[in-house]
Design an enzyme around this catalytic site. Sequence first.
Site, PDB file in Angstrom:
ATOM      1  N   SER A 163      37.490 -69.719  -8.888  1.00 36.57           N
ATOM      2  CA  SER A 163      37.460 -69.020  -7.607  1.00 36.57           C
ATOM      3  C   SER A 163      36.290 -69.524  -6.757  1.00 36.57           C
ATOM      4  CB  SER A 163      37.408 -67.499  -7.857  1.00 36.57           C
ATOM      5  OG  SER A 163      37.722 -66.772  -6.705  1.00 36.57           O
ATOM      6  N   ASP A 170      48.884 -66.047  -7.768  1.00 41.22           N
ATOM      7  CA  ASP A 170      47.453 -66.118  -7.468  1.00 41.22           C
ATOM      8  C   ASP A 170      47.173 -65.810  -5.997  1.00 41.22           C
ATOM      9  OD1 ASP A 170      44.675 -66.875  -7.576  1.00 41.22           O
ATOM     10  OD2 ASP A 170      45.181 -68.328  -9.131  1.00 41.22           O
ATOM     11  N   HIS A 217      45.253 -64.356 -10.618  1.00 35.72           N
ATOM     12  CA  HIS A 217      43.968 -65.014 -10.422  1.00 35.72           C
ATOM     13  C   HIS A 217      43.178 -65.215 -11.715  1.00 35.72           C
ATOM     14  CE1 HIS A 217      40.971 -66.530  -7.695  1.00 35.72           C
ATOM     15  NE2 HIS A 217      40.075 -65.603  -7.977  1.00 35.72           N
TER      16      HIS A 217
END
Length: 297
Positions: A107, A245, A272
Amino acid sequence: MWREIEPDERIVVDVDGHKVVAYSFGYGEDVVFCLNGGPGLPCDYLREAHSCLIDEGYRVVAFDQLGTGASDRPTDPALWTIGRYVEETETVRKALGLGKVHMLGHSWGGWLGIDYALTYPENLKTLILEDTVADMPHLVSELERLRAALGSETVAMMQKHEARGTINHPEYLAAITILNYRHVCRLPEWPAPVNRSLDDWNMGPYGTMQGPNEFLYIGNLKDWNRVPDLHRITMPVLITCGTHDELTPACAMRMKLNLPNAEMQVFENSSHMPFYENPAAYYPALVDFLGRHRTTT
């Protein structure tokens, strides 16, 4: 598979007069150097998901980025820039004597990993970009698409609260909760390391760099775009993401098309955090990639 493991070492690193705490697992010659998401999250959720790589002979290192976890928490917003975090990451790598590493960024940690790879490419064996992006304006357009699936009335309600600055209103927060369970972690009960990180979230770095939540990007990274520079990242790259995601497969494909030596895995039944949502698919893919690029003796 992931499990909670006590670190073999807990190392305090001085970064420009601030204390940053790193955690080391195992003693393998190949190092997996983890950069967690956020910004502003302690590293627990990513550390606990990857310390199990010691079973494959790797050393795994993670650290609480400045402002998070056991590290110091200054309040100067001038500290919250991606460039400063790149230098912090390099300071930790050098202080621990890690040499060339397999850098794994998840991320926000993937944005950090991309900028690190562009600044210090000589220090990387591979780059693993997990559930991340290289083009923030493109991501914002993808997030608008995900929000639109809530329906036009809900989107209008969210836009109203964002315009008024009333994003703590219960109806707005309810919409964010639905989006989080669709696109951040689809498990009915989130794993303990995830909850620990979320419960200790420092919103100072997060608000300054990203924004108030996962679906509204108004911080100093809102215009960040490294797609024009990705051709300079020539080491092997693994890109991973979940089918659902929040940092979507389209974002992942945009990176793959612009990296000269990249491969991509998209995991079913996950969003995610595929390492928690679909570990049976995630870990074999990661171990296979690392194994093809590990040090040979």
